[in-house]
Scaffold this active site. Sequence first.
Site, PDB file in Angstrom:
ATOM      1  N   ASN A  45       0.971  -1.266   0.016  1.00 27.63           N
ATOM      2  CA  ASN A  45      -0.088  -0.117  -0.085  1.00 27.63           C
ATOM      3  C   ASN A  45       0.905   1.185  -0.138  1.00 27.63           C
ATOM      4  OD1 ASN A  45       0.887  -0.494   2.718  1.00 27.63           O
ATOM      5  ND2 ASN A  45      -1.064   0.598   3.486  1.00 27.63           N
ATOM      6  N   VAL A  46       0.364   2.152  -0.703  1.00 25.86           N
ATOM      7  CA  VAL A  46       1.008   3.581  -0.819  1.00 25.86           C
ATOM      8  C   VAL A  46       0.116   4.652  -0.277  1.00 25.86           C
ATOM      9  CG1 VAL A  46       2.215   5.298  -2.157  1.00 25.86           C
ATOM     10  CG2 VAL A  46       2.545   2.695  -2.456  1.00 25.86           C
ATOM     11  N   GLU A  47       0.013   5.184   0.946  1.00 24.65           N
ATOM     12  CA  GLU A  47      -0.800   6.079   1.320  1.00 24.65           C
ATOM     13  C   GLU A  47      -0.546   7.492   0.836  1.00 24.65           C
ATOM     14  OE1 GLU A  47      -0.943   5.723   5.674  1.00 24.65           O
ATOM     15  OE2 GLU A  47      -2.204   3.994   5.672  1.00 24.65           O
ATOM     16  N   CYS A  56      -4.166   0.925  -2.474  1.00 24.81           N
ATOM     17  CA  CYS A  56      -3.977  -0.375  -1.741  1.00 24.81           C
ATOM     18  C   CYS A  56      -2.931  -1.513  -2.301  1.00 24.81           C
ATOM     19  CB  CYS A  56      -5.121  -1.116  -1.713  1.00 24.81           C
ATOM     20  SG  CYS A  56      -6.578  -0.306  -0.998  1.00 24.81           S
ATOM     21  N   GLU A  58      -3.164  -4.141  -3.236  1.00 27.91           N
ATOM     22  CA  GLU A  58      -3.604  -5.126  -4.552  1.00 27.91           C
ATOM     23  C   GLU A  58      -3.478  -4.193  -5.754  1.00 27.91           C
ATOM     24  OE1 GLU A  58      -5.115  -4.631  -1.486  1.00 27.91           O
ATOM     25  OE2 GLU A  58      -5.969  -6.370  -0.982  1.00 27.91           O
ATOM     26  N   CYS A  89     -10.309  -4.731   0.281  1.00 27.61           N
ATOM     27  CA  CYS A  89     -11.491  -3.871   0.424  1.00 27.61           C
ATOM     28  C   CYS A  89     -12.298  -4.099  -0.809  1.00 27.61           C
ATOM     29  CB  CYS A  89     -11.031  -2.531   0.563  1.00 27.61           C
ATOM     30  SG  CYS A  89     -10.411  -1.606  -1.014  1.00 27.61           S
ATOM     31  N   CYS A  92     -10.844  -3.180  -4.063  1.00 26.63           N
ATOM     32  CA  CYS A  92      -9.786  -4.199  -4.656  1.00 26.63           C
ATOM     33  C   CYS A  92     -10.610  -5.433  -5.112  1.00 26.63           C
ATOM     34  CB  CYS A  92      -8.622  -4.369  -3.677  1.00 26.63           C
ATOM     35  SG  CYS A  92      -7.619  -2.729  -3.389  1.00 26.63           S
TER      36      CYS A  92
HETATM   37 ZN   LIG Z   1      -8.354  -1.947  -1.414  1.00 23.35          ZN
END
Ligand SMILES: [Zn+2]
Length: 136
Positions: A45-47, A56, A58, A89, A92
């Site tokens: 994940n890369v916020e 996310c 994925e 989620c 995804c």
């Molecule tokens: Zn997701």
Amino acid sequence: MQRLDWSALRIAARNAAAMAYAPYSGLHVGAAGLSSSGTVFTGCNVENVSYGLTLCAECGLVSALRQAGEDSLVAVAAVDGDGNCLTPCGRCRQLLLEHGGPSMLIDALPVPVALSELLPGAFDAASLPSRSEDQA
Ligand SMILES: [Zn+2]
């Protein structure tokens, strides 16, 4: 199809989680997917400070899959930084559907399940009007 090595997928996902950029939530997530060719692809994940732009794990996984010229996943595992199983989620689940179909296996507790169990009644290409209907 080869036997699924869930342990190897989970380890690959955990290694990917170590590369996550998650300064806001602190939730480091890694995903690993086995393609139909037998290759394992990973993502983390890369916020983003805006939250809504966060990618996310994925997303990275599917990007890596496509970059390698592949498009078909057969199994996906996602974990947090401690290796605990996380199910994808909603966004995804929809993303993965397009790159693995409803029978793709998703790691879940107590046992992996088909994506169709996590995303019943999914919106897919069949939900769109055909081009011939557009022109009618
Ligand atoms: Zn997701």
